[in-house]
Write an enzyme that holds these catalytic residues in place. Structure first.
Site, mmCIF file in Angstrom:
data_model
loop_
_atom_site.group_PDB
_atom_site.id
_atom_site.type_symbol
_atom_site.label_atom_id
_atom_site.label_comp_id
_atom_site.label_asym_id
_atom_site.label_seq_id
_atom_site.Cartn_x
_atom_site.Cartn_y
_atom_site.Cartn_z
ATOM 1 N N TYR A 28 0.828 -1.195 0.000
ATOM 2 C CA TYR A 28 0.000 0.000 0.000
ATOM 3 C C TYR A 28 0.868 1.252 0.000
ATOM 4 O O TYR A 28 0.639 2.214 -0.709
ATOM 5 C CB TYR A 28 -0.929 0.039 1.213
ATOM 6 C CG TYR A 28 -1.960 1.131 1.098
ATOM 7 C CD1 TYR A 28 -1.677 2.441 1.491
ATOM 8 C CD2 TYR A 28 -3.196 0.868 0.528
ATOM 9 C CE1 TYR A 28 -2.601 3.457 1.341
ATOM 10 C CE2 TYR A 28 -4.135 1.879 0.379
ATOM 11 C CZ TYR A 28 -3.831 3.176 0.785
ATOM 12 O OH TYR A 28 -4.762 4.166 0.618
ATOM 13 N N PHE A 33 -5.035 21.731 -23.769
ATOM 14 C CA PHE A 33 -5.882 20.727 -24.404
ATOM 15 C C PHE A 33 -7.179 20.630 -23.603
ATOM 16 O O PHE A 33 -7.272 21.145 -22.487
ATOM 17 C CB PHE A 33 -5.159 19.376 -24.522
ATOM 18 C CG PHE A 33 -5.838 18.490 -25.513
ATOM 19 C CD1 PHE A 33 -6.416 17.302 -25.134
ATOM 20 C CD2 PHE A 33 -5.970 18.894 -26.841
ATOM 21 C CE1 PHE A 33 -7.085 16.513 -26.059
ATOM 22 C CE2 PHE A 33 -6.646 18.123 -27.764
ATOM 23 C CZ PHE A 33 -7.202 16.929 -27.374
ATOM 24 N N ASP A 34 -8.174 19.942 -24.146
ATOM 25 C CA ASP A 34 -9.537 20.021 -23.576
ATOM 26 C C ASP A 34 -9.582 19.719 -22.078
ATOM 27 O O ASP A 34 -10.151 20.464 -21.287
ATOM 28 C CB ASP A 34 -10.483 19.097 -24.342
ATOM 29 C CG ASP A 34 -10.032 17.639 -24.306
ATOM 30 O OD1 ASP A 34 -10.827 16.782 -24.691
ATOM 31 O OD2 ASP A 34 -8.895 17.382 -23.897
ATOM 32 N N ASP A 63 2.911 20.828 -19.521
ATOM 33 C CA ASP A 63 2.005 19.698 -19.729
ATOM 34 C C ASP A 63 2.807 18.788 -20.650
ATOM 35 O O ASP A 63 2.855 19.005 -21.861
ATOM 36 C CB ASP A 63 0.693 20.157 -20.373
ATOM 37 C CG ASP A 63 -0.194 18.966 -20.706
ATOM 38 O OD1 ASP A 63 -1.408 19.164 -20.873
ATOM 39 O OD2 ASP A 63 0.336 17.838 -20.821
ATOM 40 N N ALA A 121 2.794 15.594 -21.666
ATOM 41 C CA ALA A 121 2.263 14.325 -22.190
ATOM 42 C C ALA A 121 3.111 13.762 -23.328
ATOM 43 O O ALA A 121 3.360 12.559 -23.394
ATOM 44 C CB ALA A 121 0.823 14.509 -22.664
ATOM 45 N N LYS A 152 0.595 8.610 -22.966
ATOM 46 C CA LYS A 152 1.198 8.998 -24.239
ATOM 47 C C LYS A 152 2.660 8.601 -24.224
ATOM 48 O O LYS A 152 2.980 7.431 -24.440
ATOM 49 C CB LYS A 152 1.020 10.506 -24.498
ATOM 50 C CG LYS A 152 -0.409 10.889 -24.833
ATOM 51 C CD LYS A 152 -1.181 11.171 -23.563
ATOM 52 C CE LYS A 152 -2.553 11.714 -23.855
ATOM 53 N NZ LYS A 152 -3.468 11.638 -22.714
ATOM 54 N N HIS A 199 -17.708 16.686 -25.908
ATOM 55 C CA HIS A 199 -17.421 15.857 -27.090
ATOM 56 C C HIS A 199 -17.325 14.376 -26.743
ATOM 57 O O HIS A 199 -17.576 13.514 -27.568
ATOM 58 C CB HIS A 199 -16.150 16.321 -27.787
ATOM 59 C CG HIS A 199 -14.991 16.543 -26.875
ATOM 60 N ND1 HIS A 199 -15.009 17.506 -25.874
ATOM 61 C CD2 HIS A 199 -13.800 15.942 -26.794
ATOM 62 C CE1 HIS A 199 -13.853 17.477 -25.241
ATOM 63 N NE2 HIS A 199 -13.104 16.543 -25.766
HETATM 64 C C1 LIG Z 1 -1.820 17.512 -23.878
HETATM 65 C C2 LIG Z 1 -2.675 16.695 -22.954
HETATM 66 N N1 LIG Z 1 -2.659 16.973 -21.626
HETATM 67 C C3 LIG Z 1 -3.428 16.253 -20.754
HETATM 68 C C4 LIG Z 1 -4.251 15.231 -21.181
HETATM 69 C C5 LIG Z 1 -5.075 14.476 -20.157
HETATM 70 O O1 LIG Z 1 -4.486 13.229 -19.969
HETATM 71 P P1 LIG Z 1 -5.393 11.970 -19.554
HETATM 72 O O2 LIG Z 1 -6.225 12.389 -18.391
HETATM 73 O O3 LIG Z 1 -6.231 11.640 -20.759
HETATM 74 O O4 LIG Z 1 -4.391 10.897 -19.212
HETATM 75 C C6 LIG Z 1 -4.301 14.919 -22.548
HETATM 76 C C7 LIG Z 1 -5.193 13.836 -23.021
HETATM 77 N N2 LIG Z 1 -5.328 13.694 -24.282
HETATM 78 C C8 LIG Z 1 -6.177 12.705 -24.889
HETATM 79 C C9 LIG Z 1 -7.623 12.965 -24.514
HETATM 80 C C10 LIG Z 1 -8.547 12.361 -25.486
HETATM 81 C C11 LIG Z 1 -9.093 13.180 -26.464
HETATM 82 C C12 LIG Z 1 -9.896 12.611 -27.421
HETATM 83 C C13 LIG Z 1 -10.143 11.235 -27.406
HETATM 84 C C14 LIG Z 1 -9.586 10.434 -26.396
HETATM 85 C C15 LIG Z 1 -8.754 10.996 -25.437
HETATM 86 C C16 LIG Z 1 -5.902 12.788 -26.388
HETATM 87 O O5 LIG Z 1 -5.285 13.763 -26.853
HETATM 88 O O6 LIG Z 1 -6.279 11.863 -27.099
HETATM 89 C C17 LIG Z 1 -3.500 15.655 -23.444
HETATM 90 O O7 LIG Z 1 -3.498 15.386 -24.786
#
Ligand SMILES: Cc1ncc(COP(=O)(O)O)c(/C=N/[C@@H](Cc2ccccc2)C(=O)O)c1O
Length: 457
Positions: A71, A123-124, A214, A216, A257, A449
Site C-alpha cells: 500500500y 488541451f480540452d 504539460d 504528455a 502517451k 465531445h
Molecule cells: C496535452 C494533454 N494533456 C493532458 C491530457 C489528459 O491526460 P489523460 O487524463 O487523458 O491521461 C491529454 C489527453 N489527451 C487525450 C484525450 C482524449 C481526447 C480525445 C479522445 C480520447 C482521449 C488525447 O489527446 O487523445 C492531453 O493530450
C-alpha cells in the site's frame, strides 16, 4: 541507420476486422454520430487517440510480474521516482491515475477564482481542470499555428509578446501560471522550440509567475527540437529532454502517451518542497496515496520502463516517421492537413475540406463520421466541438482550426493500415461537398465531445 524498418519485431497480435458497410452506417447512426460511443469491435483501424492505446514492450509486460502491491512505499514507486530524477532532474514525483488525476491535484494549489492560466494551447481536459480550479484558461498560440498549409518548424510555440501584454493588462497577481503544452495537441501535435521555452521562462520570471509543463508528449517534442532547432542536431534526446524540463518548476504528464503505458499520470515537482507537501497531502483524498496515485504497483513499473524506452532515437525515428508517412500520402492526394505533421497524429484541415459546413455544425466531426462509414477508421474532431463553451457567457467558442485528428497509437499499426486510412480519406474527399454538418440532440455540460449525441443538419 540506413534502413527504415520498425526497431522491433512483433510477438503478440490482436485480431481486427472490418464489419460490412451497412453495419457501419447503422452503428454510427445508432450511437448518435459520436465516434466515442462505438464499440471497439465495430472499428477497423482505431485512430481515436494515441492515449493509452500504445503497445507495451516485452520488458514492460515483464515488469507487470514485478508489481509490488504494498500500500505504501512500493518498490515500483521508488523506481518511478528514480526515473523522473534521472530523466528530468526533478526531486519529487507524485503518481496519479492519469493526466487528469495529476491536474486535479496540482492545479487548485496554484490557481483560484478570478485568475487566469496562460498556455500556448490548453488541451480540452487541461482547460477543464483550470476551470474546475476556478480560473480561466487562455490560449496564446502564434499565427503560424493557424496557417495549416504553410511550413513552420515550431507551430506549437507560445506568443510571448501577446502573453506579456495580457499579463500587464490583467496584473501579475491574476495570473496563476503559464503552462506549456509539449507537444501542442490542439495545434496539431506541433512542437515548441527550446528558444520559445527559454523566452517563456524569462517572461515568467520577470513577473514571478510559475512555469509548468504539460508534458504528455515530451519525447516527441524533444525529437522535433533535435530535427529542426539550430544547435541541437548533435545533442541526444536525453540531453534535450533535461534542458526542456530545466526551465519549468513542475509538470503534469499523462503516462498514456509518451510513457507508452495504458494508464497513469505523474506530477513532477523540481525542488519546491512546500508545493510537494501540499500536493502530496491533496493526493490522498483524490488519488489514494502519494506512493501509488490510483495505480497498481505493476502500472508504475510499466510507466518507469516506458519512460526509458520513449527517449530512444530509433523508436522516435520510427514513430514520427510513421506519422509523416501518413501525412505525406494525404498531402499527395491533395488532402489539406496541418503541415508539417505533428508527433502523434495527422490533423486533416476539415475547415478547408468542407468549407460549406459552418464551425458550429462541426466539420471535423462530419468528416470523421464519413471516414468511419467509408473505411471503418475512427478519428476524432479537434475544433469547435472539442473547444466547448465559454464558462462565463455559455457561448460556443469558435476554435482557431476545425480539424479531424488521426492519432496513431505507438507501435500498433503498420504502414499497410495507414494506407487504408489514406484510401478512406480519398473517398471522403471525393464526397466532402455533399456532406452536411451535425447538430446536438444531447449536449453534456462539461467536455461535451466525449458523450454528446448528434443528428445530421
Ligand atoms: C496535452 C494533454 N494533456 C493532458 C491530457 C489528459 O491526460 P489523460 O487524463 O487523458 O491521461 C491529454 C489527453 N489527451 C487525450 C484525450 C482524449 C481526447 C480525445 C479522445 C480520447 C482521449 C488525447 O489527446 O487523445 C492531453 O493530450
Amino acid at each position: 541507420g540506413d534502413f527504415k524498418a520498425e526497431p522491433f519485431k512483433i510477438k503478440a497480435v490482436e485480431p481486427i476486422q472490418l464489419i460490412p458497410r451497412r453495419e457501419r452506417e447503422e452503428a454510427i447512426q445508432k450511437v448518435g454520430y459520436n465516434l466515442f460511443s462505438l464499440n471497439s469491435d465495430q472499428v477497423y483501424i482505431d485512430l481515436l487517440t494515441d492515449s493509452g492505446t500504445g503497445a507495451m514492450s516485452d520488458r514492460q509486460w515483464a515488469g507487470l510480474m514485478q508489481g509490488d502491491e504494498s500500500y505504501a512505499g512500493s518498490d515500483n514507486y521508488q523506481k518511478l521516482v528514480a526515473v523522473v530524477q534521472e530523466l528530468f532532474d526533478y526531486e519529487y514525483t507524485i503518481p496519479a491515475h492519469q493526466g487528469r488525476g495529476a491536474e486535479q491535484v496540482l492545479f487548485p494549489l496554484l490557481a483560484g477564482k478570478g485568475q487566469y492560466g496562460i498556455s500556448n494551447m490548453h488541451f480540452d481536459t487541461t482547460k477543464a481542470h483550470v476551470e474546475l480550479a476556478g480560473a480561466k484558461a487562455v490560449d496564446m498560440f502564434t499565427e503560424n499555428a493557424v496557417e495549416t498549409g504553410k511550413y513552420h518548424p515550431f507551430k506549437g510555440n507560445l506568443d510571448v509578446e501577446k502573453a506579456e501584454e495580457f499579463i500587464q493588462e490583467k496584473g501579475t497577481e491574476k495570473i496563476a501560471f503559464i503552462i506549456m503544452t509539449i507537444t501542442c495537441n490542439s495545434a496539431g501535435g506541433q512542437p515548441v522550440s527550446l528558444e520559445n521555452i527559454k523566452n517563456t521562462k524569462l517572461l515568467a520570471d520577470r513577473y514571478d509567475i510559475p512555469l509548468l509543463l504539460d508534458a504528455a508528449r515530451f519525447a516527441e517534442n524533444a525529437y522535433f527540437i533535435k530535427q529542426r532547432e539550430e544547435g541541437y542536431q548533435d545533442k541526444t534526446i536525453k540531453t534535450i529532454v533535461k534542458e526542456m524540463f530545466s526551465y519549468a518548476e513542475a509538470f503534469t504528464l499523462s503516462a498514456k502517451k509518451d510513457a507508452i503505458a495504458n494508464i497513469g499520470g505523474l506530477i513532477g515537482i523540481k525542488d519546491d518542497e512546500k508545493l510537494y507537501k501540499r500536493a502530496r497531502s491533496r493526493s490522498v483524498p483524490l488519488e489514494g496515496f502519494p506512493t501509488y496515485g490510483g495505480l497498481a504497483g505493476r502500472d508504475m513499473e510499466a510507466i518507469a520502463r516506458g519512460l526509458r524506452e520513449v527517449i530512444q532515437l530509433e523508436y522516435l525515428d520510427y514513430r514520427i516517421g510513421q506519422v509523416k508517412y501518413l501525412g505525406d500520402n494525404l498531402r499527395e492526394a491533395g488532402i489539406p492537413i496541418q503541415y508539417p505533421v505533428g508527433g502523434h497524429a495527422v490533423f486533416v484541415d476539415a475547415g478547408k475540406m468542407a468549407p460549406h459546413i459552418p464551425h458550429n455544425q462541426f466539420p471535423g466531426q462530419a468528416l470523421g463520421v464519413e471516414l468511419y462509414k467509408e473505411a471503418g477508421v475512427r478519428g476524432v474532431e479537434v475544433g469547435t466541438l472539442l473547444l466547448g463553451r465559454d464558462p462565463d457567457t455559455g457561448e460556443n467558442l469558435q476554435a482557431p482550426l476545425e480539424l479531424l485528428r488521426l492519432a496513431i497509437p505507438r507501435r500498433v499499426y503498420t504502414d499497410n493500415h495507414l494506407d487504408v486510412v489514406t484510401e478512406g480519406m480519398k473517398r471522403v474527399r471525393d464526397k466532402a461537398d455533399q456532406l452536411s454538418g451535425l447538430k446536438f440532440t444531447y449536449e453534456p455540460e462539461v467536455l461535451r465531445h466525449f458523450t454528446a449525441k448528434f443528428e445530421p443538419v
